[in-house]
Motif scaffolding. Sequence first.
Motif, PDB file in Angstrom:
ATOM      1  N   PRO A  61     -45.899 -99.140  24.195  1.00  0.00           N
ATOM      2  CA  PRO A  61     -46.576 -98.772  22.948  1.00  0.00           C
ATOM      3  C   PRO A  61     -48.097 -98.837  23.087  1.00  0.00           C
ATOM      4  O   PRO A  61     -48.627 -99.625  23.879  1.00  0.00           O
ATOM      5  N   LEU A  62     -48.772 -98.012  22.312  1.00  0.00           N
ATOM      6  CA  LEU A  62     -50.224 -97.861  22.442  1.00  0.00           C
ATOM      7  C   LEU A  62     -50.959 -99.191  22.292  1.00  0.00           C
ATOM      8  O   LEU A  62     -51.856 -99.496  23.081  1.00  0.00           O
ATOM      9  N   LEU A  63     -50.609 -99.983  21.282  1.00  0.00           N
ATOM     10  CA  LEU A  63     -51.304-101.249  21.048  1.00  0.00           C
ATOM     11  C   LEU A  63     -51.115-102.208  22.220  1.00  0.00           C
ATOM     12  O   LEU A  63     -52.063-102.905  22.620  1.00  0.00           O
ATOM     13  N   ILE A  64     -49.901-102.236  22.790  1.00  0.00           N
ATOM     14  CA  ILE A  64     -49.642-103.101  23.939  1.00  0.00           C
ATOM     15  C   ILE A  64     -50.474-102.653  25.134  1.00  0.00           C
ATOM     16  O   ILE A  64     -51.053-103.482  25.864  1.00  0.00           O
ATOM     17  N   GLN A  65     -50.566-101.342  25.319  1.00  0.00           N
ATOM     18  CA  GLN A  65     -51.393-100.808  26.411  1.00  0.00           C
ATOM     19  C   GLN A  65     -52.844-101.253  26.259  1.00  0.00           C
ATOM     20  O   GLN A  65     -53.487-101.677  27.229  1.00  0.00           O
ATOM     21  N   TYR A  66     -53.357-101.138  25.023  1.00  0.00           N
ATOM     22  CA  TYR A  66     -54.756-101.501  24.797  1.00  0.00           C
ATOM     23  C   TYR A  66     -54.992-102.990  25.028  1.00  0.00           C
ATOM     24  O   TYR A  66     -55.975-103.380  25.670  1.00  0.00           O
ATOM     25  N   LEU A  67     -54.098-103.824  24.502  1.00  0.00           N
ATOM     26  CA  LEU A  67     -54.284-105.269  24.644  1.00  0.00           C
ATOM     27  C   LEU A  67     -54.227-105.698  26.108  1.00  0.00           C
ATOM     28  O   LEU A  67     -54.992-106.568  26.542  1.00  0.00           O
ATOM     29  N   LYS A  68     -53.338-105.080  26.883  1.00  0.00           N
ATOM     30  CA  LYS A  68     -53.263-105.403  28.310  1.00  0.00           C
ATOM     31  C   LYS A  68     -54.531-104.957  29.035  1.00  0.00           C
ATOM     32  O   LYS A  68     -55.046-105.663  29.905  1.00  0.00           O
ATOM     33  N   TRP A  69     -55.005-103.754  28.659  1.00  0.00           N
ATOM     34  CA  TRP A  69     -56.248-103.271  29.275  1.00  0.00           C
ATOM     35  C   TRP A  69     -57.420-104.181  28.908  1.00  0.00           C
ATOM     36  O   TRP A  69     -58.240-104.528  29.761  1.00  0.00           O
ATOM     37  N   LEU A  70     -57.498-104.585  27.629  1.00  0.00           N
ATOM     38  CA  LEU A  70     -58.596-105.440  27.164  1.00  0.00           C
ATOM     39  C   LEU A  70     -58.572-106.791  27.870  1.00  0.00           C
ATOM     40  O   LEU A  70     -59.631-107.306  28.276  1.00  0.00           O
ATOM     41  N   LYS A  71     -57.381-107.366  28.025  1.00  0.00           N
ATOM     42  CA  LYS A  71     -57.259-108.663  28.699  1.00  0.00           C
ATOM     43  C   LYS A  71     -57.817-108.588  30.123  1.00  0.00           C
ATOM     44  O   LYS A  71     -58.531-109.483  30.582  1.00  0.00           O
ATOM     45  N   SER A  72     -57.497-107.500  30.808  1.00  0.00           N
ATOM     46  CA  SER A  72     -58.006-107.332  32.178  1.00  0.00           C
ATOM     47  C   SER A  72     -59.492-107.004  32.178  1.00  0.00           C
ATOM     48  O   SER A  72     -60.246-107.483  33.033  1.00  0.00           O
ATOM     49  N   ALA A  73     -59.929-106.189  31.202  1.00  0.00           N
ATOM     50  CA  ALA A  73     -61.327-105.760  31.153  1.00  0.00           C
ATOM     51  C   ALA A  73     -62.272-106.935  30.911  1.00  0.00           C
ATOM     52  O   ALA A  73     -63.406-106.932  31.393  1.00  0.00           O
ATOM     53  N   LEU A  74     -61.810-107.934  30.167  1.00  0.00           N
ATOM     54  CA  LEU A  74     -62.660-109.094  29.868  1.00  0.00           C
ATOM     55  C   LEU A  74     -63.024-109.871  31.132  1.00  0.00           C
ATOM     56  O   LEU A  74     -64.033-110.579  31.155  1.00  0.00           O
TER      57      LEU A  74
END
Length: 306
Positions: A61-74
Amino acid sequence: MTKFIIVRLVQGFLTLLGVTFISFLIIKLSPTDPFAQLKLNPQVSPQTIELLRKQYGLDQPLLIQYLKWLKSALVFDLGISLQYNAPVLALIKERIGNTLLLTVPSALLSWLLAVPLGFLAGMKEGSLTDKAIRLFSYVFMSFPSFFLAFLLLLFLSKSGFFQLGGWQSLAVGIVTLTLISSAGLIRLMRSSVIEVLNSPMVQLLRSKGLKGWAFARHILKNAMNPFTTLIGYEIAGLLSGAALVEIIVGWPGLGSLMLDAVLSTDLFLVMGGLYIGTIMLLIGNLLADLLLAYIDPRVREREIIK
């Protein structure tokens, strides 16, 4: 000052979240498929493409994709580029130096040109000098950065001494961005100086007989207060303008890399470029705020009260 910095850092982090989420949403809702080129290859089966989607986490799901990307991006793990099959951070590191080599000298030259010319025009309002400086400002404000770069390339190519690439492309890019950026800054500096000259404080200084450099120093210091807030906006303008200029002059910076990423719908490379670009803009705004707060303590007092 510490509280002021904390407030600005919190605001910057929230801005970063908003920018990245909206950008992620727009990219994901676009009708293009990052695996469109692979689908055209008869040797790549649909099962292979589905495995790639799972490998990159694009089946979630889109929100899960974003949260995973954000966690790594931080922690600055920006993922793997779909187009280049290489770490996004490594690709950006290869190009960001070239972009800074273009934008930093342009910013410094713009300010070195705009502050004295704007100050002179404001002090000599209505004179021939003022009219000449305003004409310079109006002319170069009317040019889009990419069009001015194209005209400069056309003119230099006719001379026979110019070859696209290397330091010559860099020089054309710096001149283009400097002229475009300084044109707007000159007008703003001039307006700021005129506003200060018409203030009650200046009338008081004149009544006390203050003249020469001492008088000009007071005018310059007060005129720089509102002018300083523009540093962050100028960095934003230089970065966006630099992307187009890089493509026109053939300079291998982030601009051409991001263009390729957008055209190929390379989600992780586009997001990585936006993430690093937003951080650079936020740092520029923070430096401008700190400089203004140092010059005028009332600014940090108002922000802390808010």
